[in-house]
Design a protein around this motif. Structure first.
Motif, mmCIF file in Angstrom:
data_model
loop_
_atom_site.group_PDB
_atom_site.id
_atom_site.type_symbol
_atom_site.label_atom_id
_atom_site.label_comp_id
_atom_site.label_asym_id
_atom_site.label_seq_id
_atom_site.Cartn_x
_atom_site.Cartn_y
_atom_site.Cartn_z
ATOM 1 N N LEU A 9 1.026 -1.385 -0.008
ATOM 2 C CA LEU A 9 0.358 -0.348 0.073
ATOM 3 C C LEU A 9 0.906 0.990 0.115
ATOM 4 C CD1 LEU A 9 -2.789 -0.899 2.772
ATOM 5 C CD2 LEU A 9 -3.387 -0.562 -0.040
ATOM 6 N N VAL A 10 2.216 1.292 0.329
ATOM 7 C CA VAL A 10 2.777 2.592 0.243
ATOM 8 C C VAL A 10 3.286 3.464 -1.169
ATOM 9 C CG1 VAL A 10 5.385 3.052 1.192
ATOM 10 C CG2 VAL A 10 4.408 1.878 2.575
ATOM 11 N N PRO A 11 3.145 2.583 -1.812
ATOM 12 C CA PRO A 11 3.305 3.601 -4.005
ATOM 13 C C PRO A 11 2.208 4.021 -3.777
ATOM 14 C CG PRO A 11 4.424 0.706 -4.225
ATOM 15 C CD PRO A 11 3.767 0.832 -2.626
ATOM 16 N N LEU A 12 0.589 3.426 -3.433
ATOM 17 C CA LEU A 12 -0.159 3.913 -2.931
ATOM 18 C C LEU A 12 -0.754 4.974 -2.509
ATOM 19 C CD1 LEU A 12 -2.969 3.487 -5.083
ATOM 20 C CD2 LEU A 12 -4.264 1.854 -3.029
ATOM 21 N N VAL A 13 -0.361 4.927 -1.144
ATOM 22 C CA VAL A 13 -0.528 6.467 -0.637
ATOM 23 C C VAL A 13 0.361 6.848 -0.985
ATOM 24 C CG1 VAL A 13 -0.009 7.360 1.894
ATOM 25 C CG2 VAL A 13 -0.955 4.767 1.530
ATOM 26 N N ALA A 14 1.856 6.784 -1.115
ATOM 27 C CA ALA A 14 2.850 7.739 -1.899
ATOM 28 C C ALA A 14 2.147 8.524 -3.456
ATOM 29 C CB ALA A 14 4.010 7.322 -2.259
ATOM 30 N N ALA A 15 1.729 7.552 -4.085
ATOM 31 C CA ALA A 15 1.378 8.526 -5.278
ATOM 32 C C ALA A 15 -0.182 9.750 -5.014
ATOM 33 C CB ALA A 15 0.888 7.480 -6.730
ATOM 34 N N ALA A 16 -1.430 9.142 -3.814
ATOM 35 C CA ALA A 16 -1.914 9.545 -3.377
ATOM 36 C C ALA A 16 -1.648 11.586 -3.071
ATOM 37 C CB ALA A 16 -3.312 9.247 -2.340
ATOM 38 N N ALA A 17 -0.214 10.823 -2.240
ATOM 39 C CA ALA A 17 -0.230 12.348 -1.573
ATOM 40 C C ALA A 17 0.478 13.128 -2.882
ATOM 41 C CB ALA A 17 1.219 12.212 -0.838
ATOM 42 N N LEU A 18 0.648 12.421 -3.716
ATOM 43 C CA LEU A 18 1.352 12.834 -5.170
ATOM 44 C C LEU A 18 0.268 13.861 -6.077
ATOM 45 C CD1 LEU A 18 4.485 13.915 -6.180
ATOM 46 C CD2 LEU A 18 3.475 12.086 -8.034
ATOM 47 N N LEU A 40 -4.207 13.852 -11.551
ATOM 48 C CA LEU A 40 -4.228 12.250 -10.791
ATOM 49 C C LEU A 40 -4.025 10.880 -11.511
ATOM 50 C CD1 LEU A 40 -8.108 13.863 -10.662
ATOM 51 C CD2 LEU A 40 -6.846 12.911 -9.073
ATOM 52 N N LEU A 41 -3.043 11.937 -12.535
ATOM 53 C CA LEU A 41 -2.422 10.333 -13.194
ATOM 54 C C LEU A 41 -1.517 9.324 -12.312
ATOM 55 C CD1 LEU A 41 -1.998 8.731 -16.184
ATOM 56 C CD2 LEU A 41 0.081 10.377 -16.711
ATOM 57 N N PRO A 42 -0.867 9.728 -11.784
ATOM 58 C CA PRO A 42 0.317 9.084 -10.850
ATOM 59 C C PRO A 42 -1.065 7.890 -9.714
ATOM 60 C CG PRO A 42 1.051 11.327 -10.433
ATOM 61 C CD PRO A 42 0.049 11.380 -11.204
ATOM 62 N N LEU A 43 -2.014 8.795 -9.741
ATOM 63 C CA LEU A 43 -2.790 8.045 -8.179
ATOM 64 C C LEU A 43 -3.796 6.579 -8.537
ATOM 65 C CD1 LEU A 43 -4.165 7.131 -6.161
ATOM 66 C CD2 LEU A 43 -5.912 9.403 -6.260
ATOM 67 N N GLN A 44 -3.786 7.294 -10.723
ATOM 68 C CA GLN A 44 -3.836 6.091 -11.385
ATOM 69 C C GLN A 44 -3.091 4.771 -11.700
ATOM 70 O OE1 GLN A 44 -5.253 8.411 -14.749
ATOM 71 N NE2 GLN A 44 -7.343 8.777 -13.536
ATOM 72 N N LEU A 45 -2.705 5.507 -11.778
ATOM 73 C CA LEU A 45 -1.186 4.094 -12.471
ATOM 74 C C LEU A 45 -1.019 3.799 -11.061
ATOM 75 C CD1 LEU A 45 1.373 6.227 -14.510
ATOM 76 C CD2 LEU A 45 -0.310 4.433 -14.904
ATOM 77 N N ALA A 46 -0.940 3.735 -10.191
ATOM 78 C CA ALA A 46 -0.433 3.182 -9.074
ATOM 79 C C ALA A 46 -1.714 2.007 -8.027
ATOM 80 C CB ALA A 46 -0.372 4.207 -7.474
ATOM 81 N N ALA A 47 -2.326 2.722 -8.916
ATOM 82 C CA ALA A 47 -3.657 2.229 -8.207
ATOM 83 C C ALA A 47 -4.313 0.739 -9.674
ATOM 84 C CB ALA A 47 -4.925 2.478 -8.649
ATOM 85 N N LEU A 48 -3.773 0.650 -10.244
ATOM 86 C CA LEU A 48 -4.031 -0.503 -11.636
ATOM 87 C C LEU A 48 -2.233 -1.350 -11.564
ATOM 88 C CD1 LEU A 48 -3.537 1.944 -15.189
ATOM 89 C CD2 LEU A 48 -5.305 -0.256 -13.796
ATOM 90 N N TYR A 50 -1.337 -1.522 -7.713
ATOM 91 C CA TYR A 50 -1.734 -2.792 -6.790
ATOM 92 C C TYR A 50 -2.544 -3.472 -7.874
ATOM 93 C CZ TYR A 50 -4.150 -3.543 -2.507
ATOM 94 O OH TYR A 50 -4.478 -3.561 -1.625
ATOM 95 N N VAL A 51 -3.247 -3.191 -8.444
ATOM 96 C CA VAL A 51 -4.812 -3.793 -8.174
ATOM 97 C C VAL A 51 -3.679 -5.170 -9.655
ATOM 98 C CG1 VAL A 51 -6.458 -4.661 -10.525
ATOM 99 C CG2 VAL A 51 -6.404 -2.687 -8.388
ATOM 100 N N PHE A 52 -2.766 -4.944 -9.749
ATOM 101 C CA PHE A 52 -2.204 -6.146 -10.766
ATOM 102 C C PHE A 52 -1.660 -7.253 -10.170
ATOM 103 C CE2 PHE A 52 -3.831 -4.262 -15.012
ATOM 104 C CZ PHE A 52 -4.846 -4.912 -15.199
#
Length: 55
Positions: A9-18, A40-48, A50-52
């Motif tokens: 979850l760390v990259p997802l949280v960092a991308a959300a903050a960014l 919002l692109l970093p959050l979208q990429l980090a979510a992808l 995380y899912v994959f």
């Protein structure tokens, strides 16, 4: 929560903050839709990512 699950979850949280920081830096009077999408692109990429990585 196990440490392996928490560390994923760390990259997802960092991308959300960014993303939210970049969206907050956009001036309100000059709001452009492309700038908001780029913020919002970093959050979208980090979510992808995380899912994959989970499957």
């Amino acid at each position: 929560m196990p440490a392996a699950r928490l560390s994923s979850l760390v990259p997802l949280v960092a991308a959300a903050a960014l993303s939210f920081g970049a969206a907050a830096a956009i001036p309100q009077e000059g709001l452009h839709p492309l700038a908001l999408m780029a913020a919002l692109l970093p959050l979208q990429l980090a979510a992808l990512l995380y899912v994959f990585r989970r499957s």
